[in-house]
Design an enzyme around this catalytic site. Structure first.
Site, PDB file in Angstrom:
ATOM      1  N   ARG A 164      41.951  46.615  37.705  1.00 62.11           N
ATOM      2  CA  ARG A 164      40.445  46.669  37.436  1.00 62.11           C
ATOM      3  C   ARG A 164      39.694  47.551  38.643  1.00 62.11           C
ATOM      4  NH1 ARG A 164      39.594  40.475  37.041  1.00 62.11           N
ATOM      5  NH2 ARG A 164      40.602  40.680  39.101  1.00 62.11           N
TER       6      ARG A 164
ATOM      7  N   LYS B  56      48.322  26.525  42.380  1.00 58.34           N
ATOM      8  CA  LYS B  56      46.939  26.563  41.685  1.00 58.34           C
ATOM      9  C   LYS B  56      46.832  25.548  40.790  1.00 58.34           C
ATOM     10  CE  LYS B  56      46.113  31.797  41.516  1.00 58.34           C
ATOM     11  NZ  LYS B  56      45.705  32.677  40.558  1.00 58.34           N
TER      12      LYS B  56
ATOM     13  N   HIS C 159      43.607  41.402  29.343  1.00 57.70           N
ATOM     14  CA  HIS C 159      45.057  41.299  29.123  1.00 57.70           C
ATOM     15  C   HIS C 159      45.936  41.914  28.076  1.00 57.70           C
ATOM     16  CE1 HIS C 159      44.172  37.526  32.027  1.00 57.70           C
ATOM     17  NE2 HIS C 159      44.878  38.316  32.763  1.00 57.70           N
TER      18      HIS C 159
ATOM     19  N   SER D 242      40.098  35.836  34.116  1.00 57.61           N
ATOM     20  CA  SER D 242      40.048  34.483  33.650  1.00 57.61           C
ATOM     21  C   SER D 242      39.113  33.577  34.512  1.00 57.61           C
ATOM     22  CB  SER D 242      41.416  34.034  33.875  1.00 57.61           C
ATOM     23  OG  SER D 242      42.449  34.749  32.902  1.00 57.61           O
TER      24      SER D 242
END
Length: 167
Positions: free
Chosen positions: A96, A47, A23, A134
């Site tokens: 990514r 979440k 990040h 994460s």
């Protein structure tokens, strides 16, 4: 910059639970490209994050404290509405892998449908962070693994504190 000029303000949205070196790589590179970058923590009600929105904002402020054109905020609305409220018209998304791209392309297309003035810019992460998420960081930290290569020292400390308090 004129008050109504949105062309040089970008938003980098995400959950950042917690912020990783991947990040930070995207934030730093974005800060070179835009007059203002707003790192916006999504308050995702679907979440169950490890860190509260305030804790995530605090960690992000720490990692961006040397970047005068970066601010940290949070939102709990449609991203396009948040963008309008901040006079921004560029969304920054880190990529990514091809899998990330497919997902992000769907989001970008939807945001564009909701507001045709909003563009999404995809930034490839530094290859050394292409595996980093994460979720991976939290899983390693939960089992007392070494995350020093993945997050800044103060984030590593915060993770240790969180998981010690869960014992």
């Amino acid at each position: 910059m004129k008050p109504n000029d949105r062309s040089r303000v970008a938003v980098y949205p995400g959950s950042f639970d917690p912020v990783t070196y991947g990040h930070i790589d995207i934030i730093r590179r974005s800060a070179k490209q835009f007059d203002q970058v707003i790192v916006a923590v999504l308050n995702n009600t679907s979440k169950s994050p490890l860190f509260s929105v305030e804790e995530r904002k605090e960690m992000l402020r720490e990692v961006t404290s040397d970047l005068p054109n970066v601010t940290v905020d949070s939102f709990r609305d449609l991203l396009v509405r948040y963008m309008k409220s901040r006079n921004a018209n560029v969304i920054i998304r880190g990529i990514r892998s091809v899998t990330d791209f497919e997902y992000e392309l769907t989001l970008a297309s939807t945001n564009r449908l909701l507001d045709s003035e909003i563009d999404t810019i995809f930034m490839m992460t530094d290859p050394k962070y292409s595996y980093l998420s994460s979720s991976i960081v939290k899983e390693i930290a939960m089992f007392n693994g070494n995350v020093s290569e993945l997050v800044p020292p103060f984030v590593e400390q915060r993770l240790a504190e969180k998981y010690q308090s869960k014992d």
